[in-house]
Design an enzyme around this catalytic site. Sequence first.
Site, PDB file in Angstrom:
ATOM      1  N   GLN A  51       2.116  -5.736  -3.543  1.00 62.52           N
ATOM      2  CA  GLN A  51       2.408  -5.824  -2.103  1.00 62.52           C
ATOM      3  C   GLN A  51       3.714  -5.107  -1.746  1.00 62.52           C
ATOM      4  OE1 GLN A  51       1.670  -9.164  -3.552  1.00 62.52           O
ATOM      5  NE2 GLN A  51      -0.400  -9.326  -2.858  1.00 62.52           N
TER       6      GLN A  51
ATOM      7  N   GLY B 133      -4.484  -3.795  -4.715  1.00 64.23           N
ATOM      8  CA  GLY B 133      -5.068  -2.744  -5.540  1.00 64.23           C
ATOM      9  C   GLY B 133      -4.119  -1.582  -5.707  1.00 64.23           C
ATOM     10  N   HIS B 134      -3.866  -1.192  -6.955  1.00 65.77           N
ATOM     11  CA  HIS B 134      -3.060  -0.006  -7.229  1.00 65.77           C
ATOM     12  C   HIS B 134      -4.012   1.120  -7.608  1.00 65.77           C
ATOM     13  CE1 HIS B 134       0.813  -2.463  -8.256  1.00 65.77           C
ATOM     14  NE2 HIS B 134       0.421  -2.580  -7.007  1.00 65.77           N
TER      15      HIS B 134
ATOM     16  N   ASP C 156       0.825  -1.233   0.000  1.00 62.47           N
ATOM     17  CA  ASP C 156       0.000   0.000   0.000  1.00 62.47           C
ATOM     18  C   ASP C 156       0.852   1.273   0.000  1.00 62.47           C
ATOM     19  OD1 ASP C 156      -2.312  -1.705   0.409  1.00 62.47           O
ATOM     20  OD2 ASP C 156      -1.713  -1.827   2.501  1.00 62.47           O
TER      21      ASP C 156
ATOM     22  N   LYS D  83       2.424   2.433  -5.203  1.00 58.62           N
ATOM     23  CA  LYS D  83       3.187   2.034  -6.384  1.00 58.62           C
ATOM     24  C   LYS D  83       2.486   2.434  -7.680  1.00 58.62           C
ATOM     25  CE  LYS D  83       3.242  -2.165  -4.680  1.00 58.62           C
ATOM     26  NZ  LYS D  83       2.928  -1.915  -3.259  1.00 58.62           N
TER      27      LYS D  83
END
Length: 425
Positions: free
Chosen positions: A226, A43-44, A16, A19
Amino acid sequence: MNKGKVDVLLGLQWGDEGKGKVVDVLTPKYDVIARFQGGPNAGHTLEFEGQKYVLRSIPSGIFQGGKVNIIGNGVVLAPDLFMQEAKELEKSGHDLRSRLHISKKAHLIMPTHRVLDAAIEASKGKNKVGTTGKGIGPTYTDKVSRNGLRVGDILDGFKEKYEAHKAAHLKQIAALGYTDFDITEVEKTWMEGIEYIFKNFQIVDSEHEINNVLRSGKDILCEGAQGTMLDVDFGSYPFVTSSNTICAGACIGLGIGPNRIGNVYGIMKAYCTRVGAGPFPTELFDETGAKIRDLGHEYGAVTGRERRCGWCDLVQLKYSVMINGVTELIMMKSDVLDTFPVIKACVAYELPDGTQTTELPYELYDAKPVYKEFKGWNVDMTKFTSEDQFPQEFNDYVNFLETYLETPIKIVSIGPDREQTIIRK
């Protein structure tokens, strides 16, 4: 012969770190963006031109026209979730079909993998790992036990292969005494996802494609999911993910020789967060932690889970810099700390025997943080456009971090938008 380069971008904490935004900022310099591990639990989030997008499996370079995006062999893919994600992006006008390639060697997350995930977690009782229930762990388990179903299997005799894998899973689920499930609807959508991938996307031998790109002198940006502390080998085991999230994972997850790796961009927050169970030495249980969570909108992009928040842990970060061979640091969410009168950073751990260490120990539960305090800057930095505008107190904090981590902080993010990004000289 021309030789392209491979740069790697990855998270240095517990995930988180932001990225997605950084890949989007860096992408213009690269020809290909490739995702090398992880599944749809990561989730990005990207925000630009007033729109917010959450990517789960698709590389974050998809918003830059003309770039090839590759889902590598190290990724585990859920066809139903992939289809949903791809269709949402296509609705917003992004052409995926010509630009997104999927590795034949990527493993498929089956509906029964998700049931297995829930069954295994339920069987652990109070020793739960805190998985997202997306079936990622069981998929990687099948992979390493040589029982996996892969994207390339779609191309030949898929139905028989699928049914055999499903039957094996149902036996495992029954053995765990787990009965609370019905996959009928999910399976229908899942099969639609398989058809969608087969009809619309290039299913490729990604290791050949990537090395051909490099031979032609083009550059690749590898994107991890991650963070380093969730790496299956080097993270806070067993509270980790099921793949190698570190830089070495890019070689394995894409088929790249180690001598091809150039820059390693390590992403960190100006503070630290963690999702799920497991040790977190600098976690704050007070109003300060709650304030960081609210100001930083620290809720999971996919799961909506509340993130645990704490001060920046430099012992942990130094370990991550070492393991990954980080060449440049990127500091996210600096603006979240704009209103704090005092900022802290953990510079050592105190162990149960009273000694102090600056090396990450085998067991993190016993590590008490030793803090250095910094005067807060109390300035709204979100509108800044140059590092010359940074207050001295913020510069002091950044300079200390660079010295401790022995690595330059090249980019500072001061807000979620693509524009709120300061590149330091």
